[in-house]
Design a protein around this motif. Sequence first.
Motif, PDB file in Angstrom:
ATOM      1  N   ASP A 115      38.558  42.166  44.244  1.00 40.01           N
ATOM      2  CA  ASP A 115      39.057  42.891  45.421  1.00 40.01           C
ATOM      3  C   ASP A 115      39.290  44.345  44.994  1.00 40.01           C
TER       4      ASP A 115
ATOM      5  N   SER B 234      42.421  46.425  46.252  1.00 34.40           N
ATOM      6  CA  SER B 234      43.795  46.081  45.852  1.00 34.40           C
ATOM      7  C   SER B 234      44.399  47.114  44.928  1.00 34.40           C
TER       8      SER B 234
ATOM      9  N   ARG C 183      39.567  38.256  45.649  1.00 30.55           N
ATOM     10  CA  ARG C 183      39.604  37.781  47.040  1.00 30.55           C
ATOM     11  C   ARG C 183      38.773  36.503  47.142  1.00 30.55           C
TER      12      ARG C 183
ATOM     13  N   THR D  46      43.922  37.203  48.700  1.00 30.90           N
ATOM     14  CA  THR D  46      43.701  37.808  47.389  1.00 30.90           C
ATOM     15  C   THR D  46      44.750  37.284  46.409  1.00 30.90           C
TER      16      THR D  46
END
Length: 477
Positions: free
Chosen positions: A472, A475, A458, A413
Amino acid sequence: MKIIQRKRGISHPMIRTDFSISQKNEKEFTPGQGYKLALVSLGCDKNRVDSEIMLGSLGQKYQMTEEPMEADIIIVNTCGFIDAAKEESINTILEMARFKTEGSCKLLMATGCLTQRYGEELLGEMPELDVILGVNSYGKLDEYVERFIVDRQRIIDTAWSDVGVNDGRRLLTTNFGSTAYVRIGEGCDNNCTYCIIPKIRGSYRSRSREDILREVETLAKAGVREIIVIAQDITMYGRDTEGRQTLHELLQAMDRVEGIHWIRLMYMYPEGIYEELLQTIAGSPRILNYFDMPIQQISDTVLRRMGRRTSRAAIEGIIGRIRELMSDAVIRTSLITGFPGETEEEFEEMKAWLAQMQLEKVGVFPYSKEEGTPAWHMKGQLKDSVKKKRRGELMLVQQQVSLAKNQAKIGRTYEVLVEGRNEDGFTGRCFEMAPEIDGEVLIRSDKELIAGTFVNVRITDALEYDLIGEIDHESGK
């Protein structure tokens, strides 16, 4: 933009301090009218800053337009670094000259490195040009535009000046205003045997720290999130004014400016990189671990002919130290192949070295023979076909390295600065990518992303130079 394939002969540099007055432009040009201005900027990021200064200077008096057909005043900010850049500059001037008959153009101006180097010859050979200014004349830009509007007489000013750098007002041209280049010095003292820049731009002059920080603070307040620090060689900063390298101190002060998220460093000659600078970069989460180092060659014999004050061992030592301090460091470099006298053995040495070092980003350029440089007179000039063949072989090696490195990123990521969108999704850059030269990240998202913001992406797939990913959501960003 389509470029007309029409060439004009330019023989050798002639720089004079004067004004030449000749034919008049017959189109109506009345002082006081609201004119439209278009500017075409060619060449490097340093030239872009000059263009932004010109736009900032004229933007308060004239209406900006991106359509040359509609412009009353057209400026071409030229590049004169190598033959290809000179040809592009000439062709662009000729393309813009069409709008003096097909469009609204009443004043066609050329500025920049090409005009500084060949201003007198351009005056004689290109009657299309009304005003010709060198790189030291931007402070008189308003005056010369007004003078031409009133007097209708051609103007040339390529006077030399060694005044310090002061960027003044700027109108940003980078995407969405989230990125801005900050020039910290002008000129160069490296005097490489293949490079004409010191003769065009002069010796290195550091811009004052106060001016730089004031500009960074202004940019931050305007919403700029990424600052890109540039000069011909930023590691020289402070040598002329303080007698020592002080780039690390400048960066520490920049790092304290609120609002800036990324600080990217461009054009660090490896022989100028020093320990305090490396420690400053490694110790800051905002100063990116991105090292743009123009190595140019790796054979010690070729480096000596190039006038470079370094060696293969020293270059490898700097790369090793960078990777020791920063495991995620990205190293970008440029290489020159086909330099005068380059033997097959010297070329093979560079090719093997490139495969061995596994550098993240590499650009390869065939040597361009530039008049006015020591290399112009060197024996052993190679055929263009040889230079192009060698460049192709080096780029093939690097393409394989780049693909392997990008594929290794699948599943990771990255923080990405959103810049726009295309038919496949949104586009942006992670810390490994400088604008326009290092590829981009294609972001797949079912929600609208805002340019100038940061998102976590990602990576799901990889190409030789670009990455593909999706937001992502885990996150938390």
